[in-house]
Motif scaffolding. Sequence first.
Motif, PDB file in Angstrom:
ATOM      1  N   ALA A 239      -5.466 -38.194 -26.759  1.00  9.71           N
ATOM      2  CA  ALA A 239      -4.548 -38.854 -26.180  1.00  9.71           C
ATOM      3  C   ALA A 239      -4.921 -40.549 -26.286  1.00  9.71           C
ATOM      4  N   ILE A 240      -4.153 -41.221 -27.107  1.00 11.62           N
ATOM      5  CA  ILE A 240      -4.422 -42.655 -26.862  1.00 11.62           C
ATOM      6  C   ILE A 240      -4.003 -43.519 -25.692  1.00 11.62           C
ATOM      7  N   GLY A 241      -4.641 -44.294 -25.419  1.00  8.65           N
ATOM      8  CA  GLY A 241      -4.245 -45.028 -24.054  1.00  8.65           C
ATOM      9  C   GLY A 241      -5.435 -44.776 -22.742  1.00  8.65           C
ATOM     10  N   GLN A 242      -6.291 -43.905 -23.253  1.00  8.56           N
ATOM     11  CA  GLN A 242      -7.077 -43.356 -21.983  1.00  8.56           C
ATOM     12  C   GLN A 242      -8.378 -44.214 -21.929  1.00  8.56           C
ATOM     13  N   ALA A 243      -8.830 -45.110 -22.810  1.00  8.96           N
ATOM     14  CA  ALA A 243     -10.116 -45.375 -22.931  1.00  8.96           C
ATOM     15  C   ALA A 243     -10.252 -46.515 -21.869  1.00  8.96           C
ATOM     16  N   VAL A 244      -9.399 -47.666 -21.673  1.00 14.58           N
ATOM     17  CA  VAL A 244      -9.249 -48.577 -20.617  1.00 14.58           C
ATOM     18  C   VAL A 244      -9.494 -48.110 -19.215  1.00 14.58           C
TER      19      VAL A 244
ATOM     20  N   VAL B 261     -15.609 -51.345 -23.626  1.00 11.87           N
ATOM     21  CA  VAL B 261     -14.784 -50.361 -24.054  1.00 11.87           C
ATOM     22  C   VAL B 261     -14.281 -50.936 -25.356  1.00 11.87           C
ATOM     23  N   ILE B 262     -14.119 -50.165 -26.311  1.00  9.84           N
ATOM     24  CA  ILE B 262     -13.570 -50.661 -27.652  1.00  9.84           C
ATOM     25  C   ILE B 262     -12.315 -49.635 -27.839  1.00  9.84           C
ATOM     26  N   GLU B 263     -11.198 -50.332 -27.859  1.00 11.37           N
ATOM     27  CA  GLU B 263      -9.981 -49.648 -27.971  1.00 11.37           C
ATOM     28  C   GLU B 263      -8.958 -50.251 -29.030  1.00 11.37           C
ATOM     29  N   GLY B 264      -7.832 -49.711 -29.209  1.00 10.36           N
ATOM     30  CA  GLY B 264      -6.963 -50.069 -30.233  1.00 10.36           C
ATOM     31  C   GLY B 264      -5.874 -50.914 -29.725  1.00 10.36           C
TER      32      GLY B 264
ATOM     33  N   ASP C  48     -28.836 -51.215 -24.199  1.00 11.79           N
ATOM     34  CA  ASP C  48     -28.566 -50.379 -22.979  1.00 11.79           C
ATOM     35  C   ASP C  48     -27.363 -50.523 -22.329  1.00 11.79           C
ATOM     36  N   ALA C  49     -26.476 -51.244 -23.349  1.00 17.45           N
ATOM     37  CA  ALA C  49     -24.737 -51.205 -22.822  1.00 17.45           C
ATOM     38  C   ALA C  49     -24.205 -49.901 -22.722  1.00 17.45           C
ATOM     39  N   SER C  50     -23.178 -49.882 -21.849  1.00 17.20           N
ATOM     40  CA  SER C  50     -22.341 -48.552 -21.680  1.00 17.20           C
ATOM     41  C   SER C  50     -21.233 -49.033 -22.723  1.00 17.20           C
ATOM     42  N   ILE C  51     -20.782 -48.059 -23.618  1.00 14.75           N
ATOM     43  CA  ILE C  51     -19.751 -48.269 -24.327  1.00 14.75           C
ATOM     44  C   ILE C  51     -18.785 -46.976 -24.293  1.00 14.75           C
ATOM     45  N   THR C  52     -17.350 -47.584 -23.838  1.00 18.15           N
ATOM     46  CA  THR C  52     -16.514 -46.265 -23.748  1.00 18.15           C
ATOM     47  C   THR C  52     -15.461 -46.445 -24.928  1.00 18.15           C
ATOM     48  N   VAL C  53     -15.207 -45.384 -25.397  1.00 17.25           N
ATOM     49  CA  VAL C  53     -14.593 -45.415 -27.001  1.00 17.25           C
ATOM     50  C   VAL C  53     -13.048 -44.883 -26.907  1.00 17.25           C
ATOM     51  N   GLY C  54     -12.134 -45.361 -27.515  1.00 20.61           N
ATOM     52  CA  GLY C  54     -10.900 -44.708 -27.530  1.00 20.61           C
ATOM     53  C   GLY C  54     -10.481 -44.126 -28.870  1.00 20.61           C
ATOM     54  N   VAL C  55      -9.660 -43.408 -28.956  1.00 20.35           N
ATOM     55  CA  VAL C  55      -9.224 -42.755 -30.087  1.00 20.35           C
ATOM     56  C   VAL C  55      -8.191 -43.423 -30.996  1.00 20.35           C
TER      57      VAL C  55
END
Length: 558
Positions: free
Chosen positions: A409-414, A435-438, A375-382
């Motif tokens: 666009a990278i950098g948007q996920a956080v 959030v999972i980001e590079g 049930d976690a919320s997960i935001t994912v970058g590109v």
Amino acid sequence: MLLYDYLASAFEAEGVDTLFGLMGDGNMFWMTAMAERPGVTVIHARHENAAVAMADGYARATGRVGVATVTCGPGLTQVLTSLTASVRHRTPMVILTGQTPVEAAFHLQELEQEPLVRAAGAEFIRVSTVNQALDAVARAFFTARMHRAPVVLSVPYDLQETDQPWTEVITTSAALVPEQAPLRPSPESAAEIAHLLGAATSPVIVAGAGAVRAGCRADILELAERAGARVATTLPAKDWFEGEPRDVGLAGAFASEAAREIFAGADLVLGVGARMGYYTTEGGYLFPAARVVQIDTDPAGYLDGQRVADSYTRADAAEAVAEILKLMPPRGAARDAPSGRPRPDRADDQPDGPAPGTHRPEAAVATIDRALPKDASITVGVGHFWNYVVPGMTGRGPASYHFTYDFGAIGQAVPTAIGVAVARRSAGIDTPCAVIEGDGSLLMNVQELETIARHDIPLLVIVMNDGAYGAEYHKLAARGISGEQAVSGRTDLARTARSFGLRAERCDSDEELRAAVAAFVAEPAPTLVDVPIDHRAVSVQYRRLHYGTGTVSFGGDE
């Protein structure tokens, strides 16, 4: 009473309880007035582009209008990336920006704002006189709600300080938005789709975000059963049918090879509440032999440089599927024997690599997937890393995911995840938010780690740290060109995060990674987890698209 107080009252009347912004001359009085309103939370970002991304995330998580504010001149020019991304995502948002003083003969920050805003595709409303101001607020919220679009509201800051002796009744956008009944398909359209499904030998139904919003999952599955169809989803509807025997997973670039074989043999594709754009259809090549029919409330016709479908039905997803079901008799037996979703392709099953001290990306994502509750919320970058994250996170559903690929666009996920986390905290939702980001992406907005700490936002930032711009590395390596210029080395992100006030650690093993995620789940607090991965690891998608092979797992030189 000064105009900025009236404007604050108008925003409050619209139901605004959360504001994201960065203060400057053009918005400081209004922003302060908003903060003084009971029940209004102001999140102070460290960069204007991040503030708009936060409001975007808040709107995604709540379904309400996100609100941000920036100052004039360079304050507005900074937001172009997030503004364009929110236009592409169709995010309802209002951004109040200051404008340089009307009475000033010269001002260093003077800028023609409207061309900039419209170049991004957003709406622009200029307030030129006091008498326009309150109506302009209602118009901005009306436009955001009705058209699912970001609106920039520009108010000169000398005008904001005008003293107004009158008292005005505030009319909100709620009084202007008409009641809208779900759009039903024409009888002819429903009959035609029912006929096509009945005649097809290998149909596929692709459900999108519109179908999820309409809540017609059960009816789509019933329709698939009667038609002998497989079901798939677009990325925004990820995992909606997971566990169902007819589910083949995602359509598009993240489709498994087994699913791609099914799509290649389809003779009819029915898109339900799906835009059927370039990436869902892979430029039209994913369904080479199929007639494509689209059901959508706003069918585009042409989208992403291609024709979307062979025929269109303008209708609400639930209404259309219900009408089609009425015209399709139940079948005694299905025409195929579905075996459930095909197993995902393995990305790193070769014996070479990874480099010492790094994780296999696929294995790291599997550990994260197991450690985070469903049930976690997960935001994912590109970036290249997301080719492991999208297929590797399982067992959740569309509401759990927020993807930030809309503008590439990278950098948007956080910052987007900050907005999501703030929304969930405001709603009293205490399930984990991650959030999972590079690493390259995070470093573009690394200052927002301080925002997370200062506002004590319970967000887990997981960084897939390959010390490189992985996408560019592989695009070069696949063409026989050294990717050395795309390799920057691994920043010590855990130490960086701790300097901003976060709990942070680098995880060199699966056990450490599992423990770090579990520690956040047990005690949610601003946290960063640095996951070193090998930049040479090649995802399934990049094998196919760039290396032209299904056997390479590590590519290029160190």
